[in-house]
Design an enzyme around this catalytic site. Structure first.
Site, PDB file in Angstrom:
ATOM      1  N   HIS A  19     -42.741  51.744  37.417  1.00  0.00           N
ATOM      2  CA  HIS A  19     -43.897  51.781  36.513  1.00  0.00           C
ATOM      3  C   HIS A  19     -44.864  52.882  36.948  1.00  0.00           C
ATOM      4  O   HIS A  19     -45.452  53.571  36.123  1.00  0.00           O
ATOM      5  CB  HIS A  19     -44.610  50.422  36.508  1.00  0.00           C
ATOM      6  CG  HIS A  19     -43.780  49.330  35.896  1.00  0.00           C
ATOM      7  ND1 HIS A  19     -44.216  48.568  34.848  1.00  0.00           N
ATOM      8  CD2 HIS A  19     -42.531  48.898  36.174  1.00  0.00           C
ATOM      9  CE1 HIS A  19     -43.274  47.701  34.506  1.00  0.00           C
ATOM     10  NE2 HIS A  19     -42.245  47.877  35.307  1.00  0.00           N
ATOM     11  N   GLN A 345     -35.328  61.695  44.333  1.00  0.00           N
ATOM     12  CA  GLN A 345     -34.295  61.632  43.286  1.00  0.00           C
ATOM     13  C   GLN A 345     -34.344  62.766  42.256  1.00  0.00           C
ATOM     14  O   GLN A 345     -33.305  63.274  41.850  1.00  0.00           O
ATOM     15  CB  GLN A 345     -34.359  60.278  42.573  1.00  0.00           C
ATOM     16  CG  GLN A 345     -33.230  60.108  41.546  1.00  0.00           C
ATOM     17  CD  GLN A 345     -33.037  58.685  41.135  1.00  0.00           C
ATOM     18  OE1 GLN A 345     -32.739  57.827  41.964  1.00  0.00           O
ATOM     19  NE2 GLN A 345     -33.206  58.404  39.867  1.00  0.00           N
ATOM     20  N   TRP A 363     -34.674  52.748  33.337  1.00  0.00           N
ATOM     21  CA  TRP A 363     -34.930  53.778  32.326  1.00  0.00           C
ATOM     22  C   TRP A 363     -35.369  55.107  32.954  1.00  0.00           C
ATOM     23  O   TRP A 363     -35.009  56.179  32.479  1.00  0.00           O
ATOM     24  CB  TRP A 363     -35.950  53.308  31.291  1.00  0.00           C
ATOM     25  CG  TRP A 363     -36.128  54.323  30.183  1.00  0.00           C
ATOM     26  CD1 TRP A 363     -37.269  54.980  29.853  1.00  0.00           C
ATOM     27  CD2 TRP A 363     -35.102  54.803  29.279  1.00  0.00           C
ATOM     28  NE1 TRP A 363     -37.038  55.838  28.800  1.00  0.00           N
ATOM     29  CE2 TRP A 363     -35.725  55.748  28.426  1.00  0.00           C
ATOM     30  CE3 TRP A 363     -33.747  54.534  29.120  1.00  0.00           C
ATOM     31  CZ2 TRP A 363     -35.016  56.423  27.429  1.00  0.00           C
ATOM     32  CZ3 TRP A 363     -33.043  55.209  28.121  1.00  0.00           C
ATOM     33  CH2 TRP A 363     -33.681  56.126  27.292  1.00  0.00           C
ATOM     34  N   GLU A 368     -34.055  60.599  33.779  1.00  0.00           N
ATOM     35  CA  GLU A 368     -33.968  61.754  34.685  1.00  0.00           C
ATOM     36  C   GLU A 368     -32.561  62.359  34.624  1.00  0.00           C
ATOM     37  O   GLU A 368     -32.405  63.579  34.519  1.00  0.00           O
ATOM     38  CB  GLU A 368     -34.314  61.296  36.119  1.00  0.00           C
ATOM     39  CG  GLU A 368     -35.805  61.000  36.309  1.00  0.00           C
ATOM     40  CD  GLU A 368     -36.128  60.039  37.457  1.00  0.00           C
ATOM     41  OE1 GLU A 368     -37.281  59.596  37.545  1.00  0.00           O
ATOM     42  OE2 GLU A 368     -35.235  59.724  38.258  1.00  0.00           O
ATOM     43  N   GLY A 383     -32.250  42.919  32.893  1.00  0.00           N
ATOM     44  CA  GLY A 383     -33.301  43.462  32.033  1.00  0.00           C
ATOM     45  C   GLY A 383     -32.778  44.530  31.090  1.00  0.00           C
ATOM     46  O   GLY A 383     -31.682  44.410  30.528  1.00  0.00           O
ATOM     47  N   ASP A 384     -33.576  45.599  30.927  1.00  0.00           N
ATOM     48  CA  ASP A 384     -33.185  46.673  30.002  1.00  0.00           C
ATOM     49  C   ASP A 384     -32.000  47.486  30.520  1.00  0.00           C
ATOM     50  O   ASP A 384     -31.402  48.258  29.772  1.00  0.00           O
ATOM     51  CB  ASP A 384     -34.380  47.598  29.732  1.00  0.00           C
ATOM     52  CG  ASP A 384     -34.833  48.330  30.982  1.00  0.00           C
ATOM     53  OD1 ASP A 384     -34.869  47.713  32.065  1.00  0.00           O
ATOM     54  OD2 ASP A 384     -35.154  49.527  30.880  1.00  0.00           O
TER      55      ASP A 384
HETATM   56  N1  UDP Z   1     -36.231  56.911  43.013  1.00  0.00           N
HETATM   57  C1  UDP Z   1     -36.398  57.849  44.007  1.00  0.00           C
HETATM   58  N2  UDP Z   1     -35.583  57.794  45.093  1.00  0.00           N
HETATM   59  C2  UDP Z   1     -34.591  56.858  45.238  1.00  0.00           C
HETATM   60  C3  UDP Z   1     -34.425  55.910  44.198  1.00  0.00           C
HETATM   61  C4  UDP Z   1     -35.241  55.969  43.094  1.00  0.00           C
HETATM   62  O1  UDP Z   1     -37.277  58.723  43.917  1.00  0.00           O
HETATM   63  O2  UDP Z   1     -33.908  56.863  46.264  1.00  0.00           O
HETATM   64  C5  UDP Z   1     -37.117  56.968  41.820  1.00  0.00           C
HETATM   65  C6  UDP Z   1     -36.372  57.408  40.585  1.00  0.00           C
HETATM   66  O3  UDP Z   1     -36.399  58.817  40.483  1.00  0.00           O
HETATM   67  C7  UDP Z   1     -37.147  56.704  39.465  1.00  0.00           C
HETATM   68  C8  UDP Z   1     -37.699  55.446  40.126  1.00  0.00           C
HETATM   69  O4  UDP Z   1     -37.609  55.668  41.541  1.00  0.00           O
HETATM   70  O5  UDP Z   1     -38.202  57.529  38.991  1.00  0.00           O
HETATM   71  C9  UDP Z   1     -36.912  54.197  39.797  1.00  0.00           C
HETATM   72  O6  UDP Z   1     -37.178  53.811  38.485  1.00  0.00           O
HETATM   73  P1  UDP Z   1     -36.061  53.164  37.575  1.00  0.00           P
HETATM   74  O7  UDP Z   1     -36.675  52.866  36.258  1.00  0.00           O
HETATM   75  O8  UDP Z   1     -34.861  54.028  37.528  1.00  0.00           O
HETATM   76  O9  UDP Z   1     -35.620  51.858  38.339  1.00  0.00           O
HETATM   77  P2  UDP Z   1     -36.416  50.614  38.991  1.00  0.00           P
HETATM   78  O10 UDP Z   1     -36.683  50.997  40.386  1.00  0.00           O
HETATM   79  O11 UDP Z   1     -37.670  50.401  38.173  1.00  0.00           O
HETATM   80  O12 UDP Z   1     -35.440  49.506  38.876  1.00  0.00           O
END
Ligand code: UDP
Length: 476
Positions: A19, A345, A363, A368, A383-384
């Site tokens: 978020h 990432q 998402w 990305e 979830g989504d």
């Molecule tokens: N991310 C990152 N490094 C990692 C894993 C994830 O920077 O090793 C970032 C990724 O680029 C994204 C966010 O963390 O912007 C994860 O958001 P996402 O909606 O994909 O998944 P969530 O963590 O909410 O399940």
């Protein structure tokens, strides 16, 4: 300070990485365009954001023509509190203190003759919209999931189509342009969901949807045109994504909101051949069962692919031990693989050595990868993510289905992992995925270019804020 920098925006983020990232990206883009943006979230994540990214909540950061300031408020969760109370209690507490916090900021800013012109929140903190309305401050929502997923929630909330129920749990759901099977809908809406509370929380936002003047989405017209067209009958919706690219196009300063420090991966990627590495990450929350991690590890060994694997430690509150890799795995793959706890990432997915991405289909990760032209192996949990996986494979044409979501309770074997890794990296299927991925990358680049759809939508949103400010000022 220029006249636009006197336009003040307050952003309130739910305290989770998925978020914070999109809302902070929007914050930077608006600041770069001259606004004064305060990015607020809770101290429980603020303490990690400060140390990981060298940010302080006192300093005002100058970005382009505007400014960005962080403000972390106490959320009432004590240092070790996350162990003692569940997510629903945490959210209730957050609402209680958050409502007071937002009200106080609004009043203080008004007293200091620096009134807030607009408040923006992301999902899971739907009460922000109410507080803004109570104080007659214009507000907007940044939806951080896909437009298709928004459509599913909207349709469920307004009972526009039938959804699975206790009585009928296996029915299909008709969305505007396709049918989702019972296990492809955002699974918080399914009667079998392990997390029904999160469905209820998300639906709260739909109760107050008439209050915000605009719904921003981290998507772009070329990718989700049909859904945008459908939703625009009900809400003013502006796609401004992919936000990480929009930000890059508007803001030169790199201010990140990571909660965990990244390990160095880029040097290692530099040493690898072009399009040779599989990047594996399941986002910030999903934590796979040990048995599944073991199967993935053996699948990697069998396939012989090069890999960069983010294997994060378990969150303390899960109370589970860290994953253990099969004995000999690290030694046996040292020449071609790297295991880290957190990666940068965006940079990883932009790297020419990366061939494909085994992902949980959050998402942000999906967006990305799609807009950086990286094909995916979809491995959703809940979830989504399960809906995103469907779109990645069957609609965007940039993925191979590997996992099916935790509700299916299906272990993916090492043979399946190995087969899919090879399919996604070598051979005709890999070529076809790459071609589609390249098409979306180009479309994403165009969307954020100066006259692109997302760039125009962001400018229109900026104008919305200024127009509303004039009306509010006039009323005083
Ligand atoms: N991310 C990152 N490094 C990692 C894993 C994830 O920077 O090793 C970032 C990724 O680029 C994204 C966010 O963390 O912007 C994860 O958001 P996402 O909606 O994909 O998944 P969530 O963590 O909410 O399940």
């Amino acid at each position: 300070m220029g006249s636009e920098a006197s336009v003040r925006v307050l952003m309130v983020s739910f305290p989770a990485q998925g978020h914070i990232n999109p809302l902070l990206r929007l914050a930077k883009s608006l600041a770069a365009k001259g606004l004064y943006v305060t990015f607020a979230t809770t101290e429980s994540v603020g303490k990690h954001m400060r140390t990981t990214n060298n940010i302080t909540d006192e300093s005002v950061i100058s970005i382009g023509d505007g400014f960005l300031k962080f403000d972390f408020f106490e959320d009432g969760v004590a240092e070790d509190g996350t162990k003692k109370i569940g997510l629903s209690e945490q959210c209730a507490l957050l609402e209680l203190v958050g409502r007071q916090y937002v009200s106080q900021v609004i009043k203080k800013q008004a007293e200091e003759n620096q009134p807030i012109s607009c408040i923006i929140n992301n999902p899971f903190v739907p009460w922000v919209t109410d507080v803004a309305a109570q104080h007659a401050i214009p507000s907007a929502i940044l939806w951080v999931q896909s437009c298709a997923v928004f459509t599913a929630y909207y349709s469920y909330f307004h009972k526009l189509v039938s959804f699975p129920s206790d009585a009928d749990p296996y029915i299909d759901v008709q969305l505007p342009s396709l049918v989702l099977k019972y296990n492809e809908i955002p699974d918080f809406l399914h009667p079998f969901s392990a997390y029904p509370f999160l469905g209820t929380l998300i639906l709260e936002q739909f109760k107050t949807l008439s209050k915000p003047f605009c719904l921003l989405v981290d998507s772009f017209e070329e990718l989700e045109g049909e859904y945008l067209e459908y939703l625009s009958k009900f809400v003013t919706i502006r796609p401004v994504g992919p936000l990480f690219k929009t930000t890059k196009a508007t803001c030169t300063r790199d201010i990140r909101g990571d909660l965990t420090k990244s390990d160095d991966c880029i040097e290692w990627l530099n040493s690898r051949k072009a399009t040779s590495v599989v990047y594996i990450s399941f986002g910030s929350i999903v934590y796979l069962p040990q048995e599944q991690v073991t199967e993935i590890a053996y699948g990697i060994m069998k396939s012989q692919v090069s890999f960069l694997w983010v294997l994060k430690p378990p969150p303390e509150e899960f109370g589970v031990p860290p994953h253990v890799l099969p004995s000999g795995f690290l030694e046996g793959t040292r020449e071609r693989g790297k295991v880290v706890q957190w990666s940068p990432q965006e940079e990883v997915l932009s790297h020419p050595s990366v061939a494909c991405f085994m992902t949980h289909c959050g998402w942000n990760s999906s967006m990305e990868a799609v807009s950086l032209g990286v094909p995916m192996l979809t491995f959703p949990a809940w979830g989504d993510q399960v809906t995103n996986a469907k779109f990645i494979v069957d609609v965007f044409g940039v993925g191979i289905r590997l996992g099916y979501g935790q509700a299916q309770n299906k272990m993916i074997s090492r043979d399946e992992v190995s087969k899919c890794l090879l399919e996604a990296t070598i051979g005709p299927k890999a070529q076809a995925l790459k071609q589609n991925a390249f098409k979306w990358r180009k479309a994403a680049e165009e969307a954020v270019s100066v006259s692109g759809s997302s760039a125009r939508n962001l400018d229109a949103f900026l104008q919305d804020i200024k127009d509303r400010r004039l009306v509010t000022d006039h009323r005083k």
